[in-house]
Design an enzyme around this catalytic site. Sequence first.
Site, PDB file in Angstrom:
ATOM      1  N   CYS A  84      -2.628  -1.763   7.469  1.00 31.03           N
ATOM      2  CA  CYS A  84      -1.558  -1.655   6.473  1.00 31.03           C
ATOM      3  C   CYS A  84      -0.733  -0.373   6.628  1.00 31.03           C
ATOM      4  O   CYS A  84       0.487  -0.394   6.472  1.00 31.03           O
ATOM      5  CB  CYS A  84      -2.134  -1.774   5.066  1.00 31.03           C
ATOM      6  SG  CYS A  84      -3.642  -0.825   4.796  1.00 31.03           S
TER       7      CYS A  84
ATOM      8  N   HIS B 246       1.483   1.837  -0.096  1.00 27.94           N
ATOM      9  CA  HIS B 246       1.100   3.053   0.619  1.00 27.94           C
ATOM     10  C   HIS B 246       2.341   3.917   0.840  1.00 27.94           C
ATOM     11  O   HIS B 246       3.353   3.445   1.361  1.00 27.94           O
ATOM     12  CB  HIS B 246       0.507   2.716   1.994  1.00 27.94           C
ATOM     13  CG  HIS B 246      -0.826   2.033   1.948  1.00 27.94           C
ATOM     14  ND1 HIS B 246      -1.554   1.843   0.791  1.00 27.94           N
ATOM     15  CD2 HIS B 246      -1.593   1.506   2.951  1.00 27.94           C
ATOM     16  CE1 HIS B 246      -2.693   1.232   1.086  1.00 27.94           C
ATOM     17  NE2 HIS B 246      -2.739   1.020   2.372  1.00 27.94           N
TER      18      HIS B 246
END
Lengths: 376, 376, 376, 376
Positions: free
Chosen positions: D156, D253
């Site tokens: 990710c 993120h």
Amino acid sequence: MSNLPARKLRAGILGATGTVGQRFISLLESHPLFVVHTLGASARSAGQTYGQVVRWKVNVPFTSVVGDLVVQPCEPDRFRDCDVIFSGLDSSVAGEIETAFLKADLAVLSNAKNHRMAPDVPLIVPTANPEHLAVVQHQRARHSLKRGFLVTNANCSTTGLVVVLRALQDAFGPMSHVIVQTMQAVSGAGYPGVSSLDILDNVVPLIDGEEEKMESEVAKILGSVLPDQSGFQHLENTVVSATCNRVAVIDGHTECVSVKFARSAVAADGSQLPPPSVAEVRRVLAEYTSEAQLLQCVSAPKHPITVADRPDRPQPRLDRDTHGGNSVTVGRIRPCPVLDLKFTLLVHNTVLGAAGSSILNAELAVAKGVLKPLDD
Amino acid sequence: MSNLPARKLRAGILGATGTVGQRFISLLESHPLFVVHTLGASARSAGQTYGQVVRWKVNVPFTSVVGDLVVQPCEPDRFRDCDVIFSGLDSSVAGEIETAFLKADLAVLSNAKNHRMAPDVPLIVPTANPEHLAVVQHQRARHSLKRGFLVTNANCSTTGLVVVLRALQDAFGPMSHVIVQTMQAVSGAGYPGVSSLDILDNVVPLIDGEEEKMESEVAKILGSVLPDQSGFQHLENTVVSATCNRVAVIDGHTECVSVKFARSAVAADGSQLPPPSVAEVRRVLAEYTSEAQLLQCVSAPKHPITVADRPDRPQPRLDRDTHGGNSVTVGRIRPCPVLDLKFTLLVHNTVLGAAGSSILNAELAVAKGVLKPLDD
Amino acid sequence: MSNLPARKLRAGILGATGTVGQRFISLLESHPLFVVHTLGASARSAGQTYGQVVRWKVNVPFTSVVGDLVVQPCEPDRFRDCDVIFSGLDSSVAGEIETAFLKADLAVLSNAKNHRMAPDVPLIVPTANPEHLAVVQHQRARHSLKRGFLVTNANCSTTGLVVVLRALQDAFGPMSHVIVQTMQAVSGAGYPGVSSLDILDNVVPLIDGEEEKMESEVAKILGSVLPDQSGFQHLENTVVSATCNRVAVIDGHTECVSVKFARSAVAADGSQLPPPSVAEVRRVLAEYTSEAQLLQCVSAPKHPITVADRPDRPQPRLDRDTHGGNSVTVGRIRPCPVLDLKFTLLVHNTVLGAAGSSILNAELAVAKGVLKPLDD
Amino acid sequence: MSNLPARKLRAGILGATGTVGQRFISLLESHPLFVVHTLGASARSAGQTYGQVVRWKVNVPFTSVVGDLVVQPCEPDRFRDCDVIFSGLDSSVAGEIETAFLKADLAVLSNAKNHRMAPDVPLIVPTANPEHLAVVQHQRARHSLKRGFLVTNANCSTTGLVVVLRALQDAFGPMSHVIVQTMQAVSGAGYPGVSSLDILDNVVPLIDGEEEKMESEVAKILGSVLPDQSGFQHLENTVVSATCNRVAVIDGHTECVSVKFARSAVAADGSQLPPPSVAEVRRVLAEYTSEAQLLQCVSAPKHPITVADRPDRPQPRLDRDTHGGNSVTVGRIRPCPVLDLKFTLLVHNTVLGAAGSSILNAELAVAKGVLKPLDD
């Protein structure tokens, strides 16, 4: 939905830069009935484009069309060509401004608290007491208005509670006692609102004035329209005790509720009915429907109340967006050792608990023929 | 403090690697009466040093002395030279292990739920019902023990509640109804316990088994010792309704409580006493004191109850450490429209609500001559 | 500690109601050298007792003695009998007020940014560059002062960084490049400071002016005192690149740092030294000590730098209070594929990063004979 | 979009009860190309309906059709009639299971890390290196497959980074140095994943194995397909230094990045190009487009990269859902005093960073004729 207007109604938004105003704009993006037309805010912002002045906090960006609108001062003249006005004004200024707009024959749906308890101002939670809209005729007559009106919606915490209480009251008769304790999201306090130092690793056990609002608004909302439609008969024998807390949640108020039904008290003649069973309550809540559904309002949730199956629900993060944030989720229905019954409910405080109610109230007003385009 | 032993008592800690076990170690650092002597944990950890196996989550590091102790399996033989045993065991294993320790004539103070409701096991919140310690004599007789005993403390949520209820009951007589809604810290679930995905931007409206524990433990703790000291007379006419929620707080359970006093009900002869006033309640709580204070136990908080002055208190982050985490803070005392009175309380769930109670119970046992050094 | 005064020094606190002011009060409770004597705040608060005006956010309550002090306006005359002044003033007012106090011959230790970069104002992190205090003599001469001075401490993020950089520079020579990225606690922004809507389930990737402060302050702090002690020789060849973020932490700034040493660059003659090894760096940091330790200042941490053993440390909640919040914790020391070395550090932003530095600077001033009681 | 199949492709989902599996189901609801057909999970869940076994954590509920599906064990025979397989398996089991599915000639798009670095397995971020899909032909030849293949997507954190690096590399040539520091959401660790005790009021400065994955995956993704399409030429001269942290964010993120371009180094002949300006970089990122856009894949974001205007953006809560979570938002583009340039980016870790990449990769495979219905 009946009475569909030939064109989209032009919406003015008062307090457009605040958190409720932002939610109005967000909910009206691609709305089939309304289009954002004029944005009003404080003198400090007026004259600049919305994109320049807003500190946007919704997780979907606004369109460039909205961003390019020049913000207006909150004066009726600037909103003359609006078919409908949504007010997300702060209570420090909402009182006078909304009165001015009403007197200017504008149709105002307000989220502010100022006029909620006024005798001929409907206080409407769209999936709880839409029939209160009938008093608008009296309001118009008293103020000699042709098409204007002022309709308010309820405090965010009250909103979730009364949808469920209304369903229970319709099925099982009035409640004598209601104890409710809330765990409220920070978005309810606006922006900047709650300081992070007050809520990280913390609970704040007080929200100023909130408990009083819950205790008084319930009686008006669950009451009835007077026979001559000049006002409202408040509920007199339902006592509400509210305790309000702030917790570290962005959106979604959770409320733990215990209720006692009047019918389960010992009557003067010694008779007494048992309280409804958990299964009955569950069925009644799941099957509850309101005029918003019957009139097929476009924002009406499929069900005003969603009953959660899992024992650890409702949860704000997982359930607040159910049916677009306009359905109240209820779970943990079980007997209360002290009163009759207890349960936990969740309401999206900035959708059904604020802007969503105003918009759904406007849809109801259109469906009932109370709100029409200016040129109609 | 009376009965001061000539030397520090050697303490064994069962479940030493868990969150309660860690708190025991932390609270016993530089304790004037007890010294950490033997650490017990699961077979998986046994044989390694504590520093190797623990995932320490307290914000003050443990000493190198503790870190170098070799962890033992939880068998009585390994704890023979301990004067006192503190158990922070998980309930999945606490039942059998604690029974084995009791039968081995060891003095056990446990935070586990397993034996709390057993007829001759005292369930003691040190600032609420220290007099329940008297049943230890009967327990010893029944099990033919010389110095061993098993004393439990209450569930963390129960603990905060009963300290306040005991103060009210002493002053105004028993309560007929108590409704309590909690907002509990994640540390109550141990480690790893509550997933971050469940609590960030969220509330979980269920804690398995917690409501039942609160509703049953109150009756035992607020009840009395039988005249022959063979057990306990539980309270029979105080009905408790509990609703338990988990919120994004590290330490400190907040509880919103409404109570009704028996004296304020209409009696058979039609008489009725008014409920106590807010001012009376405030004074009674602020002045409440317990045996832990009278016996000058070293961990006893200056006041068992601290009354918060500010209307937005108690708050977990600001009030949980009051008097070392052993005082319950109460605020928002006001009339309840449904019952008589409502207020909000805060208890540090891993200090007074867990390890702190066990330690203070041990201090009470020393002060009363029930717990002595092995060689005494 | 040398030069111990015969009596406690009376401390005045400017900006006493703010978050830094509250921390000053909290850290001075039971301080062996200083006693809170006069509290200064804005005109709005002046004239009322501290207990009436403060919105206390520290988790240990202030004493009734402090609560009963009548707040004074921040004018030198009101602080005439204070031996030492700690300033937690907001930068919007600190500049003029602190200058006025200095000219009134008062000894001021300030946390405000306004005078930090002034040529003859020492900018001191007590465990990094205490030798900068020597310039106070020049400052006094220039302003014709007998005992007054103005010493500032650094920005909270700078503080943690320079303690570690100083240790590295002492051992391995200057660094040519430093890249630092911070994750800063909300308390750094004061109260109400960061809105909860901005930080719950969020990161804010900007702190206004913070990166500039870090990049410029490092050069002054790691620089040297001019030979004539009239000012400072800033570091010229250490380039710092800072990125500052706000995260959902109450106290404790975490900083991820990569550094390159000048010695590891290829020199003009083609020579090149290897960068220090991880083991060397680890040892150097763990063994680093400063004048604050040598002079046995009462608030000096046992070690200026605490090296964390576990690979998942430092963590704000678990490590910020190490050595009373005055030690910087360093972990994850490892090679950097791009520069030479990288590591993560943690500093308690309102203790060592703010009020704690000022107090420790005052202790240094006492130990060095620069600060004495008024009547001395 | 070209190669549109005549009917929806039947999708099997491996690891359907996990957080990535849930996101697959959520993203495939009402997907125009794919329909959820078979759900696979561990033996413990197999045989029960999905509704019975899943602990659903996405904020939109699954449909009753999905809830009624009987969960299958992850064996190829159970997925014979699936046109496409999406794998959200945990890495502890993904290796063997995915190999078995590949050998059974099934078309597998996997989010697991196990096969990412295998020589003939494409590691594709759909808006960064879709051309890597060409190696599927070689893969089929080697395994004697008719229609099966195994395509993985990236970690990710890597995902967000490489989209931006690819845009920069295309415009300005390769980078010699990249330093990246992440602040990662808890959803990246699955459920229960990160304990609330580790993340409330805290930062965890370590994510096991994450830094290594970032440092190695970048070289493969930004590398090229070998001329004979039998594998990949990894990038050799771009050094990446990653530091990964966990913060209290649900999804999204955030990454702070500094880069140095090869062209700005002094060449052997003494020549040197200036690094690109902030304005150039801004324009290049905003205008960057990929094959996913050119082929009009239905889930392709309007822009692979969204450049944030405000200086305090991107923020996870406000920007993660941009273009359905498949666009990377970049802000704070500015010069880096140490390297050339720095900026902050945000990627939705469970959409583009996981399930969303797999789905978009499948759409690319359809558009390029690599993936077809079974009966085609």
